[in-house]
Design a protein around this motif. Structure first.
Motif, PDB file in Angstrom:
ATOM      1  N   GLU A 253       4.438  -1.839  -5.724  1.00  0.00           N
ATOM      2  CA  GLU A 253       4.615  -0.429  -5.411  1.00  0.00           C
ATOM      3  C   GLU A 253       5.687  -0.223  -4.350  1.00  0.00           C
ATOM      4  O   GLU A 253       6.473   0.717  -4.413  1.00  0.00           O
ATOM      5  N   TYR A 254       5.699  -1.128  -3.379  1.00  0.00           N
ATOM      6  CA  TYR A 254       6.696  -1.032  -2.316  1.00  0.00           C
ATOM      7  C   TYR A 254       8.109  -1.144  -2.882  1.00  0.00           C
ATOM      8  O   TYR A 254       9.001  -0.351  -2.520  1.00  0.00           O
ATOM      9  N   THR A 255       8.338  -2.116  -3.768  1.00  0.00           N
ATOM     10  CA  THR A 255       9.682  -2.304  -4.316  1.00  0.00           C
ATOM     11  C   THR A 255      10.088  -1.139  -5.216  1.00  0.00           C
ATOM     12  O   THR A 255      11.263  -0.762  -5.251  1.00  0.00           O
ATOM     13  N   GLU A 257       9.175   1.989  -4.764  1.00  0.00           N
ATOM     14  CA  GLU A 257       9.536   3.045  -3.820  1.00  0.00           C
ATOM     15  C   GLU A 257      10.923   2.803  -3.226  1.00  0.00           C
ATOM     16  O   GLU A 257      11.716   3.733  -3.065  1.00  0.00           O
ATOM     17  N   LYS A 258      11.216   1.551  -2.877  1.00  0.00           N
ATOM     18  CA  LYS A 258      12.508   1.231  -2.271  1.00  0.00           C
ATOM     19  C   LYS A 258      13.658   1.470  -3.249  1.00  0.00           C
ATOM     20  O   LYS A 258      14.722   1.949  -2.851  1.00  0.00           O
ATOM     21  N   ALA A 260      13.608   3.628  -5.749  1.00  0.00           N
ATOM     22  CA  ALA A 260      13.716   5.081  -5.877  1.00  0.00           C
ATOM     23  C   ALA A 260      14.437   5.668  -4.662  1.00  0.00           C
ATOM     24  O   ALA A 260      15.265   6.575  -4.789  1.00  0.00           O
ATOM     25  N   ASP A 261      14.135   5.138  -3.482  1.00  0.00           N
ATOM     26  CA  ASP A 261      14.818   5.603  -2.268  1.00  0.00           C
ATOM     27  C   ASP A 261      16.324   5.339  -2.358  1.00  0.00           C
ATOM     28  O   ASP A 261      17.139   6.186  -1.966  1.00  0.00           O
TER      29      ASP A 261
END
Length: 300
Positions: A253-255, A257-258, A260-261
């Motif tokens: 999930e973290y990757t 989000e990153k 998408a950022d």
């Protein structure tokens, strides 16, 4: 003390002999009516004691790191030593003084060392070690905090703490992460002295070259960094710190989000537009470096 750090900001090596850490500008590029600093060099500057790390040096380093983190101009940082030695480790006179203090003071000063190492490790810009000579004790920790390092081929290395009845305690997380637990046991338990060639084999440094060509090799690495979007480089360094040692499913999930950022940044808009427009992106247009042979429709 903060004024001293700012005074060191544009110091050439040796210009401020009373300071334990000195600065140089690195490479400048003309931009509009002024100049931008493309990278900076931090020099451990106590050549008379082989750049041994003192409490004063630790505190100056922390101020310099904070200034670098708050300054968006430099695209990279080089860490090296004055004279023929990179760093001889912790200053034994400081260690001797600590041994006479109460436990609260020992904890406080060990904490300052640990925090400096952590802040150096998490510097928001690429940190390249230019290991110009012998590196002992805590020097191995400094090298391990660099994103990567290159060494002069005649440099020698050793974790010497156990020879003085000490432990490589605060540097151990960084060293073990860099070379692995098995290799750490090999060189920590018996103060094994090893060559630059073996340092490459261990993964401590990426390359060992002649002293005469070390500067040139570092310049090549800096040039490679300057071709890349500064925002992306900094974010990628943070990404590595967050995902290392974790299972893919734990950071999935973290990757997401990153990524998408990243799609929302000006850097990716500029990079993709430059690609299709067959032009140099803005971060490359500010500097003058030779570009390698590139495929059609690509500025890489």
């Amino acid at each position: 003390m903060l004024d001293r750090v700012y005074n060191m900001l544009f110091a050439r090596q040796g210009s401020y002999e009373n300071y334990t850490v000195s600065w140089s500008k690195g490479h400048e590029s003309e931009y509009r009516d002024g100049k931008i600093l493309l990278y900076r060099e931090i020099t451990l500057n106590r050549p008379e004691v082989h750049n041994a790390v003192s409490l004063e040096m630790i505190r100056e380093m922390r101020k310099i790191i904070a200034e670098l983190n708050s300054n968006p101009e430099p695209r990279g940082v080089i860490l090296t030593g004055a004279g023929k030695t990179f760093c001889s480790g912790m200053d034994l006179r400081w260690m001797q003084k600590i041994s006479t203090q109460n436990r609260a003071n020992r904890i406080a000063e060990a904490t300052e060392l640990s925090e400096m190492l952590n802040e150096l490790d998490r510097l928001n810009k690429p940190l390249i070690g230019k290991i110009n000579g012998h590196s002992f004790g805590g020097a191995i920790g400094l090298i391990s905090c660099c994103d990567f390092a290159m060494a002069a081929e005649d440099a020698e290395f050793s974790l010497t703490e156990v020879l003085q009845g000490l432990l490589p305690a605060t540097i151990s997380p960084f060293v073990i992460r860099r070379i692995g637990a098995a290799n750490a046991r090999r060189i920590m338990l018996n103060a094994h002295r090893f060559s630059a060639k073996e340092a490459v084999h261990l993964g401590l440094v990426v390359k060992a070259v002649s002293s005469q060509s070390l500067e040139e090799e570092i310049e090549k690495e800096i040039t490679g960094l300057l071709r890349c979007a500064p925002e992306s480089v900094s974010s990628t360094k943070n990404l590595i710190s967050e995902v290392r040692g974790k299972e893919p499913q734990d950071v999935r999930e973290y990757t997401i989000e990153k990524l998408a950022d990243a799609w929302e940044t000006e850097s990716v808009k500029e990079g993709i537009d430059a690609f299709f427009s067959k032009r140099r992106p803005v971060w490359l247009s500010l500097i003058h470096i030779s570009e390698p042979t590139r495929p059609e429709r690509s500025w890489y």
